[in-house]
Design a protein around this motif. Structure first.
Motif, PDB file in Angstrom:
ATOM      1  N   GLU A 194     -13.851  27.288 -45.673  1.00  0.00           N
ATOM      2  CA  GLU A 194     -12.457  26.987 -45.969  1.00  0.00           C
ATOM      3  C   GLU A 194     -12.111  25.540 -45.652  1.00  0.00           C
ATOM      4  O   GLU A 194     -11.394  24.880 -46.424  1.00  0.00           O
ATOM      5  N   ASP A 195     -12.624  25.001 -44.520  1.00  0.00           N
ATOM      6  CA  ASP A 195     -12.275  23.615 -44.189  1.00  0.00           C
ATOM      7  C   ASP A 195     -12.940  22.629 -45.134  1.00  0.00           C
ATOM      8  O   ASP A 195     -12.396  21.558 -45.420  1.00  0.00           O
ATOM      9  N   GLU A 196     -14.110  22.984 -45.680  1.00  0.00           N
ATOM     10  CA  GLU A 196     -14.755  22.139 -46.687  1.00  0.00           C
ATOM     11  C   GLU A 196     -13.933  22.136 -47.979  1.00  0.00           C
ATOM     12  O   GLU A 196     -13.721  21.083 -48.596  1.00  0.00           O
ATOM     13  N   LEU A 197     -13.495  23.323 -48.381  1.00  0.00           N
ATOM     14  CA  LEU A 197     -12.658  23.433 -49.578  1.00  0.00           C
ATOM     15  C   LEU A 197     -11.382  22.614 -49.448  1.00  0.00           C
ATOM     16  O   LEU A 197     -11.021  21.840 -50.339  1.00  0.00           O
ATOM     17  N   GLU A 198     -10.704  22.803 -48.334  1.00  0.00           N
ATOM     18  CA  GLU A 198      -9.431  22.108 -48.120  1.00  0.00           C
ATOM     19  C   GLU A 198      -9.625  20.598 -48.154  1.00  0.00           C
ATOM     20  O   GLU A 198      -8.839  19.863 -48.774  1.00  0.00           O
ATOM     21  N   ALA A 199     -10.682  20.100 -47.498  1.00  0.00           N
ATOM     22  CA  ALA A 199     -10.911  18.657 -47.444  1.00  0.00           C
ATOM     23  C   ALA A 199     -11.263  18.098 -48.817  1.00  0.00           C
ATOM     24  O   ALA A 199     -10.776  17.027 -49.214  1.00  0.00           O
ATOM     25  N   ALA A 200     -12.107  18.817 -49.569  1.00  0.00           N
ATOM     26  CA  ALA A 200     -12.525  18.335 -50.888  1.00  0.00           C
ATOM     27  C   ALA A 200     -11.328  18.239 -51.831  1.00  0.00           C
ATOM     28  O   ALA A 200     -11.142  17.227 -52.528  1.00  0.00           O
ATOM     29  N   PHE A 201     -10.503  19.270 -51.860  1.00  0.00           N
ATOM     30  CA  PHE A 201      -9.330  19.235 -52.731  1.00  0.00           C
ATOM     31  C   PHE A 201      -8.301  18.214 -52.253  1.00  0.00           C
ATOM     32  O   PHE A 201      -7.642  17.558 -53.066  1.00  0.00           O
ATOM     33  N   ALA A 202      -8.189  18.050 -50.936  1.00  0.00           N
ATOM     34  CA  ALA A 202      -7.204  17.105 -50.399  1.00  0.00           C
ATOM     35  C   ALA A 202      -7.528  15.672 -50.801  1.00  0.00           C
ATOM     36  O   ALA A 202      -6.632  14.912 -51.205  1.00  0.00           O
ATOM     37  N   ILE A 203      -8.792  15.268 -50.720  1.00  0.00           N
ATOM     38  CA  ILE A 203      -9.128  13.883 -51.069  1.00  0.00           C
ATOM     39  C   ILE A 203      -8.974  13.670 -52.570  1.00  0.00           C
ATOM     40  O   ILE A 203      -8.556  12.591 -53.020  1.00  0.00           O
ATOM     41  N   CYS A 204      -9.264  14.688 -53.373  1.00  0.00           N
ATOM     42  CA  CYS A 204      -9.054  14.554 -54.822  1.00  0.00           C
ATOM     43  C   CYS A 204      -7.570  14.403 -55.153  1.00  0.00           C
ATOM     44  O   CYS A 204      -7.204  13.574 -55.994  1.00  0.00           O
ATOM     45  N   ARG A 205      -6.732  15.171 -54.488  1.00  0.00           N
ATOM     46  CA  ARG A 205      -5.287  15.018 -54.702  1.00  0.00           C
ATOM     47  C   ARG A 205      -4.818  13.634 -54.263  1.00  0.00           C
ATOM     48  O   ARG A 205      -4.033  12.977 -54.966  1.00  0.00           O
ATOM     49  N   GLN A 206      -5.289  13.200 -53.118  1.00  0.00           N
ATOM     50  CA  GLN A 206      -4.861  11.902 -52.585  1.00  0.00           C
ATOM     51  C   GLN A 206      -5.240  10.765 -53.509  1.00  0.00           C
ATOM     52  O   GLN A 206      -4.471   9.809 -53.697  1.00  0.00           O
ATOM     53  N   ARG A 207      -6.418  10.861 -54.120  1.00  0.00           N
ATOM     54  CA  ARG A 207      -6.908   9.796 -54.993  1.00  0.00           C
ATOM     55  C   ARG A 207      -6.541  10.017 -56.460  1.00  0.00           C
ATOM     56  O   ARG A 207      -6.863   9.186 -57.311  1.00  0.00           O
ATOM     57  N   GLY A 208      -5.910  11.128 -56.760  1.00  0.00           N
ATOM     58  CA  GLY A 208      -5.460  11.376 -58.130  1.00  0.00           C
ATOM     59  C   GLY A 208      -6.571  11.749 -59.090  1.00  0.00           C
ATOM     60  O   GLY A 208      -6.490  11.417 -60.283  1.00  0.00           O
ATOM     61  N   PHE A 209      -7.590  12.486 -58.598  1.00  0.00           N
ATOM     62  CA  PHE A 209      -8.698  12.907 -59.449  1.00  0.00           C
ATOM     63  C   PHE A 209      -8.672  14.416 -59.641  1.00  0.00           C
ATOM     64  O   PHE A 209      -8.525  15.186 -58.687  1.00  0.00           O
ATOM     65  N   ARG A 210      -8.818  14.822 -60.878  1.00  0.00           N
ATOM     66  CA  ARG A 210      -8.814  16.240 -61.205  1.00  0.00           C
ATOM     67  C   ARG A 210     -10.096  16.910 -60.733  1.00  0.00           C
ATOM     68  O   ARG A 210     -11.167  16.314 -60.773  1.00  0.00           O
ATOM     69  N   VAL A 211      -9.956  18.185 -60.336  1.00  0.00           N
ATOM     70  CA  VAL A 211     -11.105  18.971 -59.904  1.00  0.00           C
ATOM     71  C   VAL A 211     -11.508  19.941 -61.014  1.00  0.00           C
ATOM     72  O   VAL A 211     -10.684  20.707 -61.517  1.00  0.00           O
ATOM     73  N   MET A 212     -12.770  19.873 -61.360  1.00  0.00           N
ATOM     74  CA  MET A 212     -13.416  20.818 -62.265  1.00  0.00           C
ATOM     75  C   MET A 212     -14.180  21.787 -61.367  1.00  0.00           C
ATOM     76  O   MET A 212     -15.168  21.405 -60.732  1.00  0.00           O
TER      77      MET A 212
END
Length: 400
Positions: A194-212
């Motif tokens: 869960e903490d890996e998921l949260e961190a990965a999505f958080a940095i993508c949101r912060q940098r404005g990159f979409r997650v596939m």
């Protein structure tokens, strides 16, 4: 340059019926006018092409692709990159694929070809690049050569920052295992904590990159939608709650039916049978695909009926066959030809963020177009009867 296409049976991917006798005027790479038979185009100082009733429509897209696998290959990285470029160009000229979205490519070879095509030095489809796909140590499909193993929240954050630095358009995260992998790589298993998921999505949101997000189980699909994934890939197993999570969050679903459907026991038409024979998939992987196929089919049907936004991606090779095979599987599994065609044109362009410029035949849009000899809304395999491919109004393939 001014080009006029006359006497077209137009499938604009806005209206669900062909418009006979249409004309399309192209100026400086964009569609200037779309005319019905009651209006004649101005053909002065124009290159006029009489389509003689052939079917004019937007070019096709495949929004889940990979280069050929690197593992076990004797070819160098330079040779593999060159082969990938050839495959991309072949997909455009042989099958009318004008846009692709990559789901994992080693050494950022997708970024390289994106830039090469954008420069105009080579003619190929529009490429939306992912670089490597990111998984855990002991994660999904490591044998492809296109994976990067990460561990812990900061491991994912650092890897994503590296991806961004190298010019990707989006970030591919593998939340679960899949169909194609060793015994410990199963589509029912989640890989990230869960903490890996949260961190990965958080940095993508912060940098404005979409997650596939590669997500194949109900829990992972719900997590991906909740955390803001732009798209979920595969969804081999989804319950009602996970399908509703996709719909309610507006998360795109790319089902990649080919992964579970193209086996010796399931291949139907001549193209599927030929592809399966040439593929030579290991017996164990065929069994895994066959075992997952019925549930995958039902998930696809429920998502389609439930109003989930969906686009077409194949996840197979060679790219000249991939989208055409996937289109056939959509129809076989219950989509209408119109729904399948929209998934490979209008919806695919929208998923990639370029729906304002591409994906339909409308004034103002870029003239990435194809012409086929017969109506794909009567039989989706008529897309194989390719006559012309245009990129920004320029003819890049002529099979008349």
């Amino acid at each position: 340059m001014r080009r006029v296409l006359t006497n077209a049976s137009l499938i604009d991917c806005v209206n669900p019926r062909p418009s006979p006798g249409a004309s399309v005027v192209i100026e400086d790479g964009r569609i200037a006018e779309v005319l019905d038979p009651s209006r004649s185009p101005d053909t002065r100082h124009a290159d006029v092409i009489d389509l003689r009733g052939a079917y004019l429509l937007p070019g096709l897209w495949d929004v889940h692709i990979h280069p050929d696998y690197l593992a076990g290959s004797d070819a160098s990285i330079a040779e593999q990159t060159a082969i990938f470029g050839h495959r991309l160009m072949e997909a455009m000229t042989e099958s009318g694929v004008v846009g692709v979205r990559c789901a994992g490519a080693a050494h950022f070879m997708d970024v390289a070809w994106k830039r090469a095509f954008e420069s105009g030095r080579y003619v190929g489809p529009r490429v939306f690049a992912s670089g490597y796909f990111l998984t855990t140590t002991g994660g999904h499909f490591l044998t492809s050569g296109h994976a990067r193993e990460c561990d812990g929240p900061y491991g994912f954050v650092r890897a994503i920052r590296e991806q961004i630095k190298n010019g990707v358009d989006h970030v591919k995260l593998n939340l679960t295992g899949g169909i194609m992998g060793p015994a410990w790589d199963r589509h029912t298993q989640s890989f990230l904590l869960e903490d890996e998921l949260e961190a990965a999505f958080a940095i993508c949101r912060q940098r404005g990159f979409r997650v596939m997000a590669h997500a194949a189980s109900p829990e992972s699909v719900q997590a991906a939608a909740r955390l803001g994934a732009h798209s979920v890939e595969h969804g081999y197993s989804m319950d009602a709650a996970s399908i509703e999570s996709l719909r309610s969050h507006g998360t795109w679903y790319v089902p990649t039916l080919a992964i579970t459907h193209l086996t010796p026991d399931q291949a139907g038409d001549q193209w599927e049978k030929r592809w399966v024979e040439q593929r030579g998939l290991a017996a164990d992987l065929c069994r895994r695909a066959d075992a997952a196929a019925d549930q995958h089919r039902e998930c696809f049907r429920r998502a389609l009926a439930g109003g989930v936004p969906m686009a077409l991606g194949s996840d197979i090779r060679p790219l000249r066959e991939a989208a055409l095979l996937e289109l056939g599987l959509w129809v076989k599994d219950g989509a209408t030809p119109w729904q399948a065609l929209l998934a490979a044109t209008r919806h695919a362009a929208a998923l990639c963020g370029v729906g304002d410029d591409l994906g339909t035949v409308e004034p103002g849009k870029l003239a990435d177009l194809i012409v086929v000899a017969a109506d794909p809304l009567e039989n989706i395999t008529n897309l194989r009867r390719l006559l012309l491919v245009l990129k920004e109004g320029r003819i890049v393939s002529d099979k008349r």
